[in-house]
Design an enzyme around this catalytic site. Structure first.
Site, PDB file in Angstrom:
ATOM      1  N   TYR A  64       0.697  -1.175  -0.010  1.00  0.00           N
ATOM      2  CA  TYR A  64       0.136  -0.020   0.191  1.00  0.00           C
ATOM      3  C   TYR A  64       0.757   1.269  -0.018  1.00  0.00           C
ATOM      4  O   TYR A  64       1.486   1.589   0.941  1.00  0.00           O
ATOM      5  CB  TYR A  64      -1.035   0.034   1.251  1.00  0.00           C
ATOM      6  CG  TYR A  64      -1.902  -1.183   1.306  1.00  0.00           C
ATOM      7  CD1 TYR A  64      -2.295  -1.841   0.404  1.00  0.00           C
ATOM      8  CD2 TYR A  64      -2.432  -1.494   2.346  1.00  0.00           C
ATOM      9  CE1 TYR A  64      -3.104  -2.975   0.436  1.00  0.00           C
ATOM     10  CE2 TYR A  64      -3.395  -2.426   2.452  1.00  0.00           C
ATOM     11  CZ  TYR A  64      -3.626  -3.210   1.293  1.00  0.00           C
ATOM     12  OH  TYR A  64      -4.340  -4.207   1.657  1.00  0.00           O
ATOM     13  N   PHE A 213     -13.130  -5.341   1.451  1.00  0.00           N
ATOM     14  CA  PHE A 213     -14.237  -4.693   0.642  1.00  0.00           C
ATOM     15  C   PHE A 213     -15.653  -4.865   1.342  1.00  0.00           C
ATOM     16  O   PHE A 213     -16.540  -5.125   0.842  1.00  0.00           O
ATOM     17  CB  PHE A 213     -14.324  -4.884  -0.714  1.00  0.00           C
ATOM     18  CG  PHE A 213     -13.274  -4.643  -1.657  1.00  0.00           C
ATOM     19  CD1 PHE A 213     -12.203  -3.504  -1.115  1.00  0.00           C
ATOM     20  CD2 PHE A 213     -13.186  -5.155  -2.881  1.00  0.00           C
ATOM     21  CE1 PHE A 213     -11.361  -3.280  -1.966  1.00  0.00           C
ATOM     22  CE2 PHE A 213     -11.816  -4.804  -3.698  1.00  0.00           C
ATOM     23  CZ  PHE A 213     -11.075  -3.811  -3.215  1.00  0.00           C
ATOM     24  N   PRO A 214     -15.627  -4.738   2.764  1.00  0.00           N
ATOM     25  CA  PRO A 214     -16.909  -4.863   3.535  1.00  0.00           C
ATOM     26  C   PRO A 214     -18.116  -4.032   3.055  1.00  0.00           C
ATOM     27  O   PRO A 214     -19.215  -4.207   3.371  1.00  0.00           O
ATOM     28  CB  PRO A 214     -16.486  -4.624   4.839  1.00  0.00           C
ATOM     29  CG  PRO A 214     -15.346  -3.889   5.147  1.00  0.00           C
ATOM     30  CD  PRO A 214     -14.504  -4.254   3.678  1.00  0.00           C
ATOM     31  N   LEU A 215     -17.458  -2.950   2.650  1.00  0.00           N
ATOM     32  CA  LEU A 215     -18.356  -1.758   2.061  1.00  0.00           C
ATOM     33  C   LEU A 215     -18.512  -1.569   0.755  1.00  0.00           C
ATOM     34  O   LEU A 215     -19.126  -0.630   0.361  1.00  0.00           O
ATOM     35  CB  LEU A 215     -18.130  -0.400   2.862  1.00  0.00           C
ATOM     36  CG  LEU A 215     -17.833  -0.279   4.553  1.00  0.00           C
ATOM     37  CD1 LEU A 215     -17.431   1.101   4.821  1.00  0.00           C
ATOM     38  CD2 LEU A 215     -19.556  -0.365   4.761  1.00  0.00           C
ATOM     39  N   GLY A 216     -18.118  -2.554  -0.100  1.00  0.00           N
ATOM     40  CA  GLY A 216     -18.013  -2.586  -1.374  1.00  0.00           C
ATOM     41  C   GLY A 216     -16.666  -1.917  -1.953  1.00  0.00           C
ATOM     42  O   GLY A 216     -16.438  -1.935  -3.136  1.00  0.00           O
ATOM     43  N   GLY A 217     -15.551  -1.372  -1.199  1.00  0.00           N
ATOM     44  CA  GLY A 217     -14.343  -0.952  -1.516  1.00  0.00           C
ATOM     45  C   GLY A 217     -14.398   0.171  -2.334  1.00  0.00           C
ATOM     46  O   GLY A 217     -15.204   1.303  -1.980  1.00  0.00           O
ATOM     47  N   PHE A 218     -14.133   0.354  -3.546  1.00  0.00           N
ATOM     48  CA  PHE A 218     -13.919   1.434  -4.488  1.00  0.00           C
ATOM     49  C   PHE A 218     -15.334   1.710  -5.181  1.00  0.00           C
ATOM     50  O   PHE A 218     -15.492   2.478  -5.762  1.00  0.00           O
ATOM     51  CB  PHE A 218     -12.831   1.177  -5.302  1.00  0.00           C
ATOM     52  CG  PHE A 218     -11.522   1.120  -5.076  1.00  0.00           C
ATOM     53  CD1 PHE A 218     -11.007   1.944  -4.436  1.00  0.00           C
ATOM     54  CD2 PHE A 218     -10.726  -0.220  -5.030  1.00  0.00           C
ATOM     55  CE1 PHE A 218      -9.614   2.177  -3.880  1.00  0.00           C
ATOM     56  CE2 PHE A 218      -9.394  -0.420  -4.498  1.00  0.00           C
ATOM     57  CZ  PHE A 218      -8.945   0.855  -3.900  1.00  0.00           C
ATOM     58  N   PRO A 220     -18.917   1.802  -3.926  1.00  0.00           N
ATOM     59  CA  PRO A 220     -20.058   1.459  -2.645  1.00  0.00           C
ATOM     60  C   PRO A 220     -21.025   0.592  -2.949  1.00  0.00           C
ATOM     61  O   PRO A 220     -21.610   0.531  -4.001  1.00  0.00           O
ATOM     62  CB  PRO A 220     -20.582   2.768  -2.356  1.00  0.00           C
ATOM     63  CG  PRO A 220     -19.415   4.021  -2.850  1.00  0.00           C
ATOM     64  CD  PRO A 220     -19.021   3.065  -4.160  1.00  0.00           C
TER      65      PRO A 220
HETATM   66  N1  NAP Z   1      -6.503  -8.976   0.890  1.00  0.00           N
HETATM   67  C1  NAP Z   1      -6.437  -8.037  -0.053  1.00  0.00           C
HETATM   68  O1  NAP Z   1      -6.449  -8.371  -1.267  1.00  0.00           O
HETATM   69  C2  NAP Z   1      -7.199  -6.726   0.057  1.00  0.00           C
HETATM   70  C3  NAP Z   1      -7.989  -6.006  -0.965  1.00  0.00           C
HETATM   71  C4  NAP Z   1      -8.557  -4.907  -0.553  1.00  0.00           C
HETATM   72  C5  NAP Z   1      -8.416  -4.501   0.472  1.00  0.00           C
HETATM   73  N2  NAP Z   1      -7.851  -5.284   1.598  1.00  0.00           N
HETATM   74  C6  NAP Z   1      -8.224  -4.472   3.128  1.00  0.00           C
HETATM   75  O2  NAP Z   1      -9.588  -4.416   3.366  1.00  0.00           O
HETATM   76  C7  NAP Z   1      -9.661  -3.299   4.022  1.00  0.00           C
HETATM   77  C8  NAP Z   1     -11.266  -2.793   3.526  1.00  0.00           C
HETATM   78  O3  NAP Z   1     -11.259  -2.587   2.304  1.00  0.00           O
HETATM   79  P1  NAP Z   1     -11.500  -1.138   1.500  1.00  0.00           P
HETATM   80  O4  NAP Z   1     -10.899   0.032   2.615  1.00  0.00           O
HETATM   81  O5  NAP Z   1     -10.897  -1.179   0.676  1.00  0.00           O
HETATM   82  O6  NAP Z   1     -12.854  -1.102   1.186  1.00  0.00           O
HETATM   83  P2  NAP Z   1     -14.169  -0.681   2.352  1.00  0.00           P
HETATM   84  O7  NAP Z   1     -13.808  -0.926   3.576  1.00  0.00           O
HETATM   85  O8  NAP Z   1     -15.425  -1.493   1.644  1.00  0.00           O
HETATM   86  O9  NAP Z   1     -14.752   0.769   1.817  1.00  0.00           O
HETATM   87  C9  NAP Z   1     -13.765   1.816   2.069  1.00  0.00           C
HETATM   88  C10 NAP Z   1     -14.527   2.994   1.280  1.00  0.00           C
HETATM   89  O10 NAP Z   1     -15.787   3.156   1.940  1.00  0.00           O
HETATM   90  C11 NAP Z   1     -15.805   4.847   2.302  1.00  0.00           C
HETATM   91  N3  NAP Z   1     -16.449   4.831   3.653  1.00  0.00           N
HETATM   92  C12 NAP Z   1     -16.033   4.173   4.785  1.00  0.00           C
HETATM   93  N4  NAP Z   1     -16.847   4.516   5.593  1.00  0.00           N
HETATM   94  C13 NAP Z   1     -17.723   5.774   5.183  1.00  0.00           C
HETATM   95  C14 NAP Z   1     -18.698   6.357   5.600  1.00  0.00           C
HETATM   96  N5  NAP Z   1     -19.129   5.926   7.217  1.00  0.00           N
HETATM   97  N6  NAP Z   1     -19.373   7.210   4.762  1.00  0.00           N
HETATM   98  C15 NAP Z   1     -19.282   7.096   3.583  1.00  0.00           C
HETATM   99  N7  NAP Z   1     -18.125   6.509   3.094  1.00  0.00           N
HETATM  100  C16 NAP Z   1     -17.192   5.691   3.727  1.00  0.00           C
HETATM  101  C17 NAP Z   1     -14.321   5.160   2.158  1.00  0.00           C
HETATM  102  O11 NAP Z   1     -14.175   6.702   2.049  1.00  0.00           O
HETATM  103  P3  NAP Z   1     -13.601   7.551   3.192  1.00  0.00           P
HETATM  104  O12 NAP Z   1     -12.001   7.174   3.004  1.00  0.00           O
HETATM  105  O13 NAP Z   1     -13.855   8.656   2.444  1.00  0.00           O
HETATM  106  O14 NAP Z   1     -14.357   7.360   4.208  1.00  0.00           O
HETATM  107  C18 NAP Z   1     -13.696   4.160   1.237  1.00  0.00           C
HETATM  108  O15 NAP Z   1     -13.914   4.896  -0.204  1.00  0.00           O
HETATM  109  C19 NAP Z   1      -8.637  -2.251   3.209  1.00  0.00           C
HETATM  110  O16 NAP Z   1      -8.409  -1.045   4.013  1.00  0.00           O
HETATM  111  C20 NAP Z   1      -7.352  -3.124   3.427  1.00  0.00           C
HETATM  112  O17 NAP Z   1      -6.651  -3.071   4.492  1.00  0.00           O
HETATM  113  C21 NAP Z   1      -7.497  -6.258   1.103  1.00  0.00           C
END
Ligand code: NAP
Length: 288
Positions: A64, A213-218, A220
Site C-alpha cells: 500500500y 471490501f466490506p463496504l464494497g471497496g472502490f 460503494p
Molecule cells: N487482501 C486483499 O487483497 C485486500 C484487498 C483490498 C482491501 N484489503 C483490506 O481491506 C480493507 C477494507 O477494504 P477497503 O478499505 O478497500 O474498502 P471498504 O472498507 O469496503 O470501503 C472503503 C470505502 O468506503 C468509504 N467509507 C467508509 N466509511 C464510510 C462512511 N461512514 N461514509 C461514507 N463513506 C465511507 C471510504 O471512503 P472515505 O475514506 O471517504 O471514508 C472508502 O472509499 C482495506 O483497507 C485493506 O486493508 C485487502
C-alpha cells in the site's frame, strides 16, 4: 483479558485477542493506493483515533503506497500498545502504473517480510497473510512453494501467525496441510457472497474470516433492498452492511477502510445497529 465496548466483542487469532471491529489502512495511501495521502496529518489522526476508540486489529501491507501505510502506522502509533495487533500481507508488488503484479517466489516473499518488519518497526510480525490470485479475484493453483516459505520464516521467529488472502477453498485446505492458519482474508460483503460455505466451514474450525471490501471497496454497495432496510431503520446503508457482517458469523472480523475519523466513528456506531430476523431475511435476498 481484553474487554471492549466496540460492537462484536473480541476474537482470538491464534493466541492474539483482537476486537472484531478492526481497521483497514489501505485507504490512507494516495489515489490508486499509490504514494502519500493528500492529508498526511488527517491520516495519522485516523490511526490514532482508531486506537483511542479501542481498536486492536489494523490491517495493512507494504504494497500500500508502497510502504506508505506501514510508515504512517509506525509514525502514528509506535511504540505500539501491547494490545494492538498489526496484520500485514505479502505476495504482490506494485508496478509504476499502480498494478499489483504477483511476487510469490521465495526470494520476493522473504524480502517483503523484512520490508514489513522494517517499515512497521517490528522484530516479529503478528500475522502475515499470503495474498494469492490477482486484482480480479482468486485463481486456482498450488500455493505450496510460497506458503512453505512463509512457514519457514515463521519457524525462524519472524512471523507469529499465518493466513491466506484472495484464496480459493482448495488453497485454504492446501495451506492448512502445510501449517496452521488463523484467518482467511477474502472479498465478501452483502452483495458478494461467494464464500458463504467457506465462512461456515472456517467457523467450525475456529478460523477467522476477514472480509475485504466490506463496504464494497472502490464502488460503494448499492442495492434497493439495502436502501429500503436502511431507511426503515433510520440508518445508513454502510451501517446496515457492517452490522449484517457481524451478525453473519462469529468468526467474521471487520476491517472497513476509511481516510476519515468521522467515518470511522460513524462505522463503529453503525456496526452496533440491531437487525431483526425480518431485516436479516430481507438482506439475505441481496447476494443470493
Ligand atoms: N487482501 C486483499 O487483497 C485486500 C484487498 C483490498 C482491501 N484489503 C483490506 O481491506 C480493507 C477494507 O477494504 P477497503 O478499505 O478497500 O474498502 P471498504 O472498507 O469496503 O470501503 C472503503 C470505502 O468506503 C468509504 N467509507 C467508509 N466509511 C464510510 C462512511 N461512514 N461514509 C461514507 N463513506 C465511507 C471510504 O471512503 P472515505 O475514506 O471517504 O471514508 C472508502 O472509499 C482495506 O483497507 C485493506 O486493508 C485487502
Amino acid at each position: 483479558m481484553l474487554t471492549t465496548s466496540l460492537p462484536g466483542g473480541t476474537w482470538t487469532l491464534g493466541g492474539l485477542t483482537v476486537t472484531r471491529f478492526g481497521y483497514g489502512a489501505m485507504q490512507l495511501a494516495g489515489p490508486g493506493v499509490m504514494g502519500p495521502p493528500a492529508d498526511r496529518d488527517g491520516a495519522l489522526a485516523v490511526l490514532r483515533t482508531a486506537v483511542e476508540l479501542g481498536i486492536t486489529h489494523i490491517d495493512t501491507s507494504a504494497a500500500y503506497g508502497p510502504t506508505v501505510t506501514n510508515q504512517l502506522i509506525r509514525e502514528a502509533l509506535h511504540p505500539y500498545p501491547d494490545s494492538l495487533h498489526i496484520v500485514t500481507k505479502v505476495g504482490a508488488n506494485r508496478d509504476p502504473q499502480g498494478g499489483w503484479p504477483p511476487a510469490r517466489d521465495p526470494q520476493s516473499l522473504r524480502r517483503s517480510v523484512h520490508e514489513n518488519l522494517e517499515t512497521l518497526g517490528l522484530d516479529v510480525l503478528d500475522l502475515v497473510n499470503l495474498r494469492l490470485g490477482d486484482a480480479a479475484g482468486p485463481l486456482p493453483g498450488s500455493l505450496a512453494d510460497a506458503f512453505e516459505t512463509l512457514a519457514d520464516l515463521q519457524r525462524q521467529g519472524l512471523i507469529r501467525h499465518l493466513g491466506v488472502s484472495n484464496a480459493t477453498p482448495e488453497q485454504v485446505a492446501e495451506a492448512q496441510a502445510i501449517a496452521p492458519i488463523v484467518c482467511v482474508q477474502n472479498m465478501y460483503n452483502l452483495a458478494h457472497r461467494r464464500d458463504d460455505e467457506l465462512i461456515d466451514a472456517l467457523a467450525g474450525q475456529g478460523v477467522a474470516y476477514v472480509p475485504f471490501f466490506p463496504l464494497g471497496g472502490f464502488s460503494p454497495l448499492q442495492s434497493s433492498v439495502l436502501s429500503t432496510v436502511a431507511a426503515r431503520l433510520e440508518a445508513t446503508p454502510m451501517s446496515v452492511a457492517l452490522a449484517w457482517l457481524l451478525r453473519r458469523s462469529p468468526n467474521i472480523l471487520l476491517i472497513p477502510g476509511t481516510s476519515s475519523a468521522t467515518h470511522l466513528r460513524e462505522n463503529i456506531a453503525g456496526a452496533a445497529l440491531s437487525l431483526s430476523n425480518d431485516d436479516l431475511a430481507e438482506l439475505d435476498t441481496i447476494g443470493r
